[in-house]
Design a protein around this motif. Structure first.
Motif, PDB file in Angstrom:
ATOM      1  N   PHE A 141     -15.374   0.892   3.984  1.00  0.00           N
ATOM      2  CA  PHE A 141     -13.490   0.921   3.724  1.00  0.00           C
ATOM      3  C   PHE A 141     -13.033  -0.881   3.562  1.00  0.00           C
ATOM      4  O   PHE A 141     -12.667  -1.254   4.950  1.00  0.00           O
ATOM      5  CB  PHE A 141     -13.188   2.062   4.794  1.00  0.00           C
ATOM      6  CG  PHE A 141     -13.387   2.656   5.020  1.00  0.00           C
ATOM      7  CD1 PHE A 141     -12.881   3.555   3.883  1.00  0.00           C
ATOM      8  CD2 PHE A 141     -14.633   3.400   5.479  1.00  0.00           C
ATOM      9  CE1 PHE A 141     -12.652   5.395   3.170  1.00  0.00           C
ATOM     10  CE2 PHE A 141     -14.832   5.329   5.125  1.00  0.00           C
ATOM     11  CZ  PHE A 141     -14.055   6.182   4.436  1.00  0.00           C
ATOM     12  N   GLU A 142     -12.231  -1.271   2.577  1.00  0.00           N
ATOM     13  CA  GLU A 142     -11.840  -2.360   2.471  1.00  0.00           C
ATOM     14  C   GLU A 142     -10.877  -2.041   2.761  1.00  0.00           C
ATOM     15  O   GLU A 142      -9.876  -1.140   2.985  1.00  0.00           O
ATOM     16  CB  GLU A 142     -11.767  -2.996   1.288  1.00  0.00           C
ATOM     17  CG  GLU A 142     -13.145  -3.406   0.675  1.00  0.00           C
ATOM     18  CD  GLU A 142     -13.616  -2.424  -0.254  1.00  0.00           C
ATOM     19  OE1 GLU A 142     -13.276  -1.273  -0.620  1.00  0.00           O
ATOM     20  OE2 GLU A 142     -15.254  -2.829  -1.093  1.00  0.00           O
ATOM     21  N   ASP A 143      -9.759  -3.351   3.608  1.00  0.00           N
ATOM     22  CA  ASP A 143      -8.429  -3.426   3.340  1.00  0.00           C
ATOM     23  C   ASP A 143      -7.321  -3.198   1.762  1.00  0.00           C
ATOM     24  O   ASP A 143      -7.937  -3.786   1.771  1.00  0.00           O
ATOM     25  CB  ASP A 143      -7.793  -4.725   4.301  1.00  0.00           C
ATOM     26  CG  ASP A 143      -8.358  -4.519   6.293  1.00  0.00           C
ATOM     27  OD1 ASP A 143      -9.390  -4.010   5.928  1.00  0.00           O
ATOM     28  OD2 ASP A 143      -8.577  -5.650   6.915  1.00  0.00           O
ATOM     29  N   GLN A 144      -6.826  -2.235   2.570  1.00  0.00           N
ATOM     30  CA  GLN A 144      -6.383  -1.960   1.335  1.00  0.00           C
ATOM     31  C   GLN A 144      -4.509  -1.544   1.243  1.00  0.00           C
ATOM     32  O   GLN A 144      -4.163  -0.275   0.854  1.00  0.00           O
ATOM     33  CB  GLN A 144      -7.174  -0.928   0.124  1.00  0.00           C
ATOM     34  CG  GLN A 144      -8.269  -0.900  -0.410  1.00  0.00           C
ATOM     35  CD  GLN A 144      -8.434   0.071  -1.057  1.00  0.00           C
ATOM     36  OE1 GLN A 144      -8.671   0.823  -0.983  1.00  0.00           O
ATOM     37  NE2 GLN A 144      -9.022  -0.333  -2.501  1.00  0.00           N
ATOM     38  N   PRO A 145      -3.664  -2.853   1.719  1.00  0.00           N
ATOM     39  CA  PRO A 145      -1.906  -2.049   2.312  1.00  0.00           C
ATOM     40  C   PRO A 145      -1.958  -1.706   0.515  1.00  0.00           C
ATOM     41  O   PRO A 145      -0.383  -0.975   0.788  1.00  0.00           O
ATOM     42  CB  PRO A 145      -1.636  -3.617   2.064  1.00  0.00           C
ATOM     43  CG  PRO A 145      -2.979  -4.369   2.912  1.00  0.00           C
ATOM     44  CD  PRO A 145      -4.112  -3.575   1.799  1.00  0.00           C
ATOM     45  N   LEU A 146      -1.997  -1.665  -0.471  1.00  0.00           N
ATOM     46  CA  LEU A 146      -1.255  -1.024  -1.524  1.00  0.00           C
ATOM     47  C   LEU A 146      -1.427   0.199  -1.955  1.00  0.00           C
ATOM     48  O   LEU A 146      -1.440   1.029  -2.884  1.00  0.00           O
ATOM     49  CB  LEU A 146      -1.472  -1.915  -2.603  1.00  0.00           C
ATOM     50  CG  LEU A 146      -0.584  -3.005  -2.842  1.00  0.00           C
ATOM     51  CD1 LEU A 146      -0.983  -4.552  -3.530  1.00  0.00           C
ATOM     52  CD2 LEU A 146       0.787  -3.151  -2.375  1.00  0.00           C
ATOM     53  N   SER A 147      -2.882   0.780  -0.761  1.00  0.00           N
ATOM     54  CA  SER A 147      -3.545   1.575  -1.331  1.00  0.00           C
ATOM     55  C   SER A 147      -3.201   3.517  -0.784  1.00  0.00           C
ATOM     56  O   SER A 147      -2.595   2.877   0.264  1.00  0.00           O
ATOM     57  CB  SER A 147      -4.756   1.510  -1.021  1.00  0.00           C
ATOM     58  OG  SER A 147      -5.786   1.306  -1.745  1.00  0.00           O
ATOM     59  N   ARG A 148      -2.887   4.417  -1.388  1.00  0.00           N
ATOM     60  CA  ARG A 148      -3.179   5.857  -0.933  1.00  0.00           C
ATOM     61  C   ARG A 148      -3.213   6.504  -0.589  1.00  0.00           C
ATOM     62  O   ARG A 148      -4.958   6.812  -1.719  1.00  0.00           O
ATOM     63  CB  ARG A 148      -1.680   6.093  -1.520  1.00  0.00           C
ATOM     64  CG  ARG A 148      -0.670   5.393  -1.350  1.00  0.00           C
ATOM     65  CD  ARG A 148       0.581   5.858  -2.684  1.00  0.00           C
ATOM     66  NE  ARG A 148       2.034   5.365  -2.613  1.00  0.00           N
ATOM     67  CZ  ARG A 148       2.867   6.359  -3.287  1.00  0.00           C
ATOM     68  NH1 ARG A 148       2.762   6.433  -4.137  1.00  0.00           N
ATOM     69  NH2 ARG A 148       4.062   5.349  -3.275  1.00  0.00           N
ATOM     70  N   ALA A 149      -3.310   7.538   0.622  1.00  0.00           N
ATOM     71  CA  ALA A 149      -4.469   8.184   0.753  1.00  0.00           C
ATOM     72  C   ALA A 149      -4.103   9.813   0.942  1.00  0.00           C
ATOM     73  O   ALA A 149      -2.836   9.909   1.538  1.00  0.00           O
ATOM     74  CB  ALA A 149      -5.417   8.342   1.942  1.00  0.00           C
ATOM     75  N   LEU A 150      -4.664  11.306   0.533  1.00  0.00           N
ATOM     76  CA  LEU A 150      -4.403  12.124   0.467  1.00  0.00           C
ATOM     77  C   LEU A 150      -4.503  12.489   1.743  1.00  0.00           C
ATOM     78  O   LEU A 150      -5.724  12.711   1.848  1.00  0.00           O
ATOM     79  CB  LEU A 150      -4.347  12.737  -1.033  1.00  0.00           C
ATOM     80  CG  LEU A 150      -3.645  14.377  -0.836  1.00  0.00           C
ATOM     81  CD1 LEU A 150      -1.610  13.796  -0.587  1.00  0.00           C
ATOM     82  CD2 LEU A 150      -4.315  15.122  -2.134  1.00  0.00           C
ATOM     83  N   SER A 151      -4.359  13.790   2.661  1.00  0.00           N
ATOM     84  CA  SER A 151      -4.690  14.479   3.145  1.00  0.00           C
ATOM     85  C   SER A 151      -4.469  15.969   4.048  1.00  0.00           C
ATOM     86  O   SER A 151      -3.751  16.039   3.390  1.00  0.00           O
ATOM     87  CB  SER A 151      -4.291  13.997   4.798  1.00  0.00           C
ATOM     88  OG  SER A 151      -4.568  14.356   5.980  1.00  0.00           O
TER      89      SER A 151
END
Length: 404
Positions: free
Chosen positions: A214-224
């Motif tokens: 899992f790369e560091d992705q400060p602009l990413s969003r995850a749906l939980s």
């Protein structure tokens, strides 16, 4: 390098490295409510201090003497806030499935000697009230929602103005201490409480993050949307937090389709049944097409069925697949928000055909495996070259040994 040793260190890590405006978000009255990393930190510390004022403590930090806090709620930002708040003071969090029946609920509360419980929703409140008199250790119920006849969780927050002692207590929490007790249904007899330490969970988070990776992705969003009371979604939430990925909570399982289009996440975790439903819906739409559109649809599906991630289908196949991706599979990606880079599935075996066809459609699905007792990941198909093989649960993650 991430030096986190205890679960609550993840929150401090994000605050230092990737402070976000939308660390956690949920949908309230039709619009997304965002919580920044800084505001989550403030709430968590107030909640810890409030729990201390209530007399909640890790005591001598042996599992027998740690105070137990139960949590029965759908996924929402307050869920992880309470989780971190309990970890910081050495209390053991006992998350419970919202649909647990009253007999099992009574058993779990008494087995764990639950002192306080935090809930959401009238239906859960009614269940807890019905067993309240049969749980001698239970002192009070707090609700995340404003409900009649029950104290709001704000009452605990309002008691938490004195943080003075909190930093001293945090220093006493060791990675070996029990962080949580998760009751699994147990295929036989009564539910069994799985005791997991900070080290169990933190090591699984960091090993999974590095292996997958899992790369560091400060602009990413995850749906939980998978229940947080299962270790899978909860552990992955910690991966999101240390990777700087924002977490958006779906309103319900019924609204996932709409929420995907609104949030446009780069990744999410799921169980095979949900992927099957998505696939069935797509196939149904395809069957309703007419003429050339219908032919194109089944041509693309046929290509997807032949896809192999480990060996190339050759120039002619690759050219056709590229065309299918433009003409047909692009619509599939749109339905998932048009931004998906990673879907991780676990909890049961996923049909190989689904993984094959979705991955061909540039919606990569990675299947993994692991039980609650392992916090939970043992193995997972990975993103590095040769790290995925359809029909398997992938290589064992770093830092673990497996004996068959």
């Amino acid at each position: 390098m991430n030096e986190s040793k205890r679960i609550f260190d993840f929150l401090d890590y994000q605050l230092q490295k990737y402070p976000k405006e939308d660390m956690l978000s949920d949908k309230v009255n039709g619009s997304w409510r965002k919580y920044s990393t800084a505001s989550v930190k403030v709430t968590v510390d107030k909640l810890s201090a409030g729990l201390l004022s209530l007399g909640v403590s890790g005591n001598d930090l042996t599992i027998e003497n740690q105070d137990k806090i139960a949590l029965i709620s759908k996924n929402r930002p307050e869920w992880l806030m309470l989780d971190f708040a309990c970890q910081q003071i050495g209390a053991a969090l006992c998350p419970i499935y919202p649909t647990t029946n009253v007999n099992e609920l009574e058993f779990i509360f008494n087995d764990a000697s639950v002192k306080y419980v935090f809930i959401s929703g009238q239906d859960i409140l009614d269940k807890v009230n019905s067993i309240r008199n049969r749980v001698p250790t239970l002192l009070n119920i707090f609700s995340f929602d404003d409900l009649p006849g029950v104290d709001s969780w704000n009452k605990v927050l309002d008691m938490g103005n004195d943080h003075g002692i909190l930093n001293e207590i945090k220093k006493t929490i060791k990675e070996e201490h029990c962080a949580t007790i998760i009751y699994t249904s147990g295929t036989t007899g009564t539910p069994k409480g799985v005791m997991l330490s900070h080290k169990n969970i933190v090591s699984n988070v960091l090993n999974s993050k590095e292996t997958f990776p899992f790369e560091d992705q400060p602009l990413s969003r995850a749906l939980s949307f998978l229940p947080l009371n299962h270790i899978f979604e909860r552990m992955v939430s910690f991966i999101y937090i240390v990777s700087g990925i924002s977490i958006y909570y779906a309103e319900s399982l019924e609204t996932i389709g709409d929420n995907l289009k609104e949030v446009k996440p780069t990744l999410f975790c799921t169980v095979p049944r949900l992927l099957e439903k998505v696939y069935e819906k797509i196939m149904q739409k395809g069957a309703e097409q007419k003429g050339i559109k219908k032919k194109l649809f089944y041509w693309a599906v046929g290509l997807g069925d032949k896809y192999d991630i480990l060996k190339s289908g050759g120039a002619w196949y690759n050219m056709q697949l590229s065309l299918a991706n433009k003409l047909v599979f692009s619509k599939w990606r749109e339905a998932l928000g048009n931004n998906i880079e990673t879907i991780v599935t676990g909890g049961a075996a996923c049909q190989v055909r689904l993984i094959r066809i979705f991955t061909a459609a540039k919606i990569p699905i990675y299947e993994g495996y692991g039980p609650t007792e392992n916090s939970p990941v043992i193995s997972v198909n990975c993103k590095f070259k040769g790290g995925t093989k359809f029909g398997t649960v992938g290589p064992v993650i770093q830092g673990q040994e497996v004996k068959l």
